[in-house]
Design an enzyme around this catalytic site. Structure first.
Site, mmCIF file in Angstrom:
data_model
loop_
_atom_site.group_PDB
_atom_site.id
_atom_site.type_symbol
_atom_site.label_atom_id
_atom_site.label_comp_id
_atom_site.label_asym_id
_atom_site.label_seq_id
_atom_site.Cartn_x
_atom_site.Cartn_y
_atom_site.Cartn_z
ATOM 1 N N CYS A 152 0.944 -1.124 -0.105
ATOM 2 C CA CYS A 152 -0.073 -0.055 0.109
ATOM 3 C C CYS A 152 0.853 1.149 0.083
ATOM 4 C CB CYS A 152 -1.030 0.108 1.345
ATOM 5 S SG CYS A 152 -1.615 1.347 1.694
ATOM 6 N N CYS A 159 -0.107 4.126 2.723
ATOM 7 C CA CYS A 159 0.322 3.631 3.992
ATOM 8 C C CYS A 159 1.778 4.128 4.293
ATOM 9 C CB CYS A 159 0.403 2.057 4.191
ATOM 10 S SG CYS A 159 -1.281 1.138 3.934
#
Lengths: 92, 449
Positions: free
Chosen positions: A15, A18
Site C-alpha cells: 500500500c 500507507c
C-alpha cells in the site's frame, strides 16, 4: 487492556499511501509526549485481526479507549488533521 | 460469492502448495498471482521500453541511456497483486463466505478434510462441492530440473533479475515470457521440441515466432534439455543446460543465468481424494470430464476451470461457468456456459487475438472448398513514423460459404490485439457474416478498421 488511549495503524506492504501515513502518524503521536500509544498492524501478517476489526481499505487508523473503538479514519490525513484526531482521543 | 448471494452457507478452501523453490502466494488463484495479471503488467513494461525508443522519432529528446530495473518493476507488480489478494479476502468476508487457507481433500461422501499450513486438520461436510483446483507447471523429469529451473510460478516474484534466460517450451506461456524478458533487454533463447503454440492456428503461430526471431529472440528448434547443472550459485547463478536433438543424436550445451520451464501445466486432481468419492478423472491427463452443466459423474460434485476435460483454460470461462452453475442451482436459471466462440489473446511481442476456428480446424470440419479466407497485412499508423515493420501485422477471417459466409474464425496479429478482438467476439456471437462486416464502416485511422 491499556489504561492509555491507543491509536492502531492498519497497513500493508503493498500500500503506497500507507508508507506516507505511517511516519507522519508516528511523528504526531511522538508530539503527544506519551499521552497516547501507537500500534502498527500489517494486515497480511495479522489478517484475522484486520478482519475482526472490519478493515477494508488501507491505511485504516482506529482510535481505541478502554478496549473500545471510539474513532476511525481511512486513507491519508495531513499533520493538522492527525493532531486534531489525537487531541480528540486524548481529551475524550 | 454468487452462492452466498442466494443465502447459501459457503466455504472456500484455498491453499497454494509451495513451488520446488519454496515460492507461494495469496488468495486469487493463478490468474491474479502467477498468470494473466503479472504477465500483462510485465508485457506492458516491455512495450513501454519499445515506446521509449519510438518516442525519439516523434521528437522526444533524452540523453540518458534507458535501462530497465527488474526489482522496481517486480516490486510494483507484487504490490498490486497484494492489493488484489486483500480485496478478495474483504469481498469474501463482506459476502459472508467462510475462507480457510487450507488444503482440501475428500475423505468420504460429502466430507472434506482441510489441512492448514501448520498441519492442523479439520473436517467439513456440505451438500454440494465445487472443484476449481486449477493446474501447476509441469517439470521435465530430468536431473537438475526441480533444483535449478524456475517456472511461471516463480518468475513473477523473482527477487533478482533473471539475466540470460533459456525458456524451455513453445506454449503461449513460454512465448509470452520470452517476449517480455527480451523486451526488457535480456538475452533470451527459446528451446522448442516441435511446433509453436500447439492448438492455435499454425499460420498465425509461425508468424508470431518469426517476428520474435527477427526481434532478437534466439530459437533452438527440435531439441529438448536432458540435464541441468549448476556452474555457480548466485542471484542469478550460472547454469549449464545439455540438450539432445529430437531428430538424431546431436547433443548441445549452453550456459544461462536462468532456465524457465514452460512445457505445460498439469491438473491438480490427483491428490484431493477424488477416488474416495468416486469422481472419475482422465487417468492420463488428470482432467475431469463434466456434462454441459459442469457436473462430474458424482451428482453433488461439480467442477470448473482449467481442470475440465476438453474445455478452454481461460479465467473468464471459469468465472462464467461458475456463476451460471450457481444460478442454475439456486436461482432457477437455465443458462449454460457457452464454450463456443470464446475470444482469447496471446500477449507475445506482436500480440495475437483470436475468436472461433483456426484455419486448419475449419478446413477439417467444413472442407477446404466450403470456406473462404479473407486476409490482409496492415501497417499501424503509429509504426510509420518510427519505421517499424510494415509487413508483419496481419488479419484474417475464415468464412463458411455454405452459411451466408458466416464468420467462423477471426485472427489478428498486431498491437492491442485483445482490445481489437473483444468487440468482434460479440459480433461473431450474433452470427456476423462477411456482408455485415463489409457494410460496417471502419474507424479511421486504427488497426481495428
Amino acid at each position: 487492556n491499556n489504561p492509555k488511549p491507543v491509536v492502531v495503524d492498519f497497513h500493508a506492504q503493498w500500500c503506497g499511501p500507507c508508507k506516507i501515513l505511517g511516519p507522519r502518524l508516528e511523528k504526531v503521536v511522538a508530539k503527544q509526549e506519551g499521552k497516547v500509544l501507537m500500534a502498527k498492524v500489517d494486515i497480511d501478517d495479522h489478517t484475522d485481526l484486520a478482519i475482526e476489526y472490519e478493515v477494508s481499505a488501507v491505511p485504516t487508523v482506529l482510535a481505541m479507549k478502554n478496549g473500545d473503538v471510539v474513532d476511525k479514519f481511512v486513507g491519508i490525513k495531513d499533520e493538522d488533521q492527525l493532531e486534531a484526531f489525537l487531541k480528540k482521543l486524548i481529551g475524550a | 460469492q454468487e452462492a452466498a448471494k442466494y443465502e447459501k452457507k459457503v466455504m472456500v478452501l484455498d491453499f497454494v502448495t509451495p513451488t520446488p523453490l519454496g515460492n507461494s502466494w495469496g488468495l486469487g488463484g493463478t490468474c491474479v498471482n502467477v498468470g494473466c495479471i503479472p504477465k500483462k503488467l510485465m508485457h506492458q513494461a516491455a512495450l513501454l521500453g519499445q515506446a521509449l525508443q519510438d518516442s525519439r522519432k516523434f521528437g522526444w529528446q533524452f540523453t540518458e541511456e534507458v535501462k530497465h530495473n527488474w526489482m522496481t518493476m517486480t516490486e510494483a507488480v507484487q504490490n498490486y497483486i497484494g492489493s488484489l489478494n486483500w480485496g478478495y479476502r474483504v469481498a469474501l468476508r463482506d459476502k459472508k463466505v467462510t475462507y480457510e487457507n487450507a488444503y482440501g481433500e475428500f475423505v468420504g461422501p460429502h466430507t472434506v478434510k482441510a489441512t492448514n499450513k501448520r498441519g492442523v486438520a479439520k473436517l467439513y461436510t456440505a451438500e454440494r462441492f465445487l472443484i476449481a483446483t486449477g493446474e501447476r507447471p509441469r517439470y521435465l523429469g530430468i536431473p537438475g530440473d526441480k533444483e535449478y529451473c524456475i517456472s511461471s510460478d516463480d518468475l513473477f516474484s523473482l527477487p533478482y533479475c533473471p539475466g540470460k534466460t533459456l525458456v524451455v517450451g513453445a506454449s503461449y506461456v513460454a512465448l509470452e515470457c520470452a517476449g517480455f524478458l527480451a523486451g526488457l533487454g535480456l538475452d533470451v533463447t527459446v528451446m522448442v521440441r516441435s511446433i509453436l503454440l500447439r492448438g492455435f492456428d499454425q499460420d498465425m503461430a509461425s508468424k508470431i515466432g518469426q517476428y520474435m526471431e527477427e526481434h532478437g529472440i534466439n530459437f533452438i528448434r527440435e531439441f529438448v534439455p536432458i540435464k541441468v547443472e549448476q556452474i555457480e550459485e548466485g542471484t542469478p547463478g550460472r547454469l549449464k543446460v545439455i540438450a539432445k536433438s529430437t531428430k538424431g543424436n546431436q547433443i548441445i550445451e549452453g550456459e544461462y543465468n536462468t532456465v524457465l520451464l514452460a512445457i505445460g501445466r498439469d491438473a491438480c486432481t490427483r491428490k484431493i481424494g477424488l477416488d474416495k468419492v468416486g469422481v472419475k478423472i482422465n487417468e492420463k491427463t488428470g482432467k475431469i470430464p463434466v456434462n454441459d452443466e459442469e457436473q462430474t459423474n458424482v451428482p453433488y460434485i461439480y467442477a470448473v476451470g482449467d481442470i475440465l476435460q476438453d474445455k478452454l483454460e481461460l479465467t473468464p470461462v471459469a468465472i462464467q461457468a461458475g456463476r451460471l452453475l450457481v444460478r442454475r442451482l439456486y436461482a432457477g436459471a437455465a443458462s449454460k456456459c457457452d464454450y463456443v466462440n470464446v475470444p482469447t489473446t496471446v500477449f507475445t511481442p506482436l500480440e495475437y487475438g483470436a475468436c472461433g476456428y483456426s484455419e486448419e480446424t475449419a478446413v477439417e470440419k467444413f472442407g477446404e472448398e466450403n470456406i473462404e479466407v479473407y486476409h490482409s497485412h496492415f501497417w499501424p499508423l503509429e509504426w510509420t513514423v518510427p519505421s517499424r515493420d510494415n509487413n508483419k501485422c496481419y488479419a484474417k477471417i475464415i468464412c463458411n460459404i455454405q452459411d451466408n459466409e458466416r464468420v467462423i474464425g477471426f485472427h489478428v496479429l498486431g498491437p492491442n490485439a485483445g482490445e481489437v478482438t473483444q468487440g468482434f467476439a460479440a459480433a461473431i456471437k450474433c452470427g456476423l457474416t462477411k456482408e455485415q462486416l463489409d457494410s460496417t464502416i471502419g474507424i479511421h485511422p486504427v488497426c481495428a478498421e
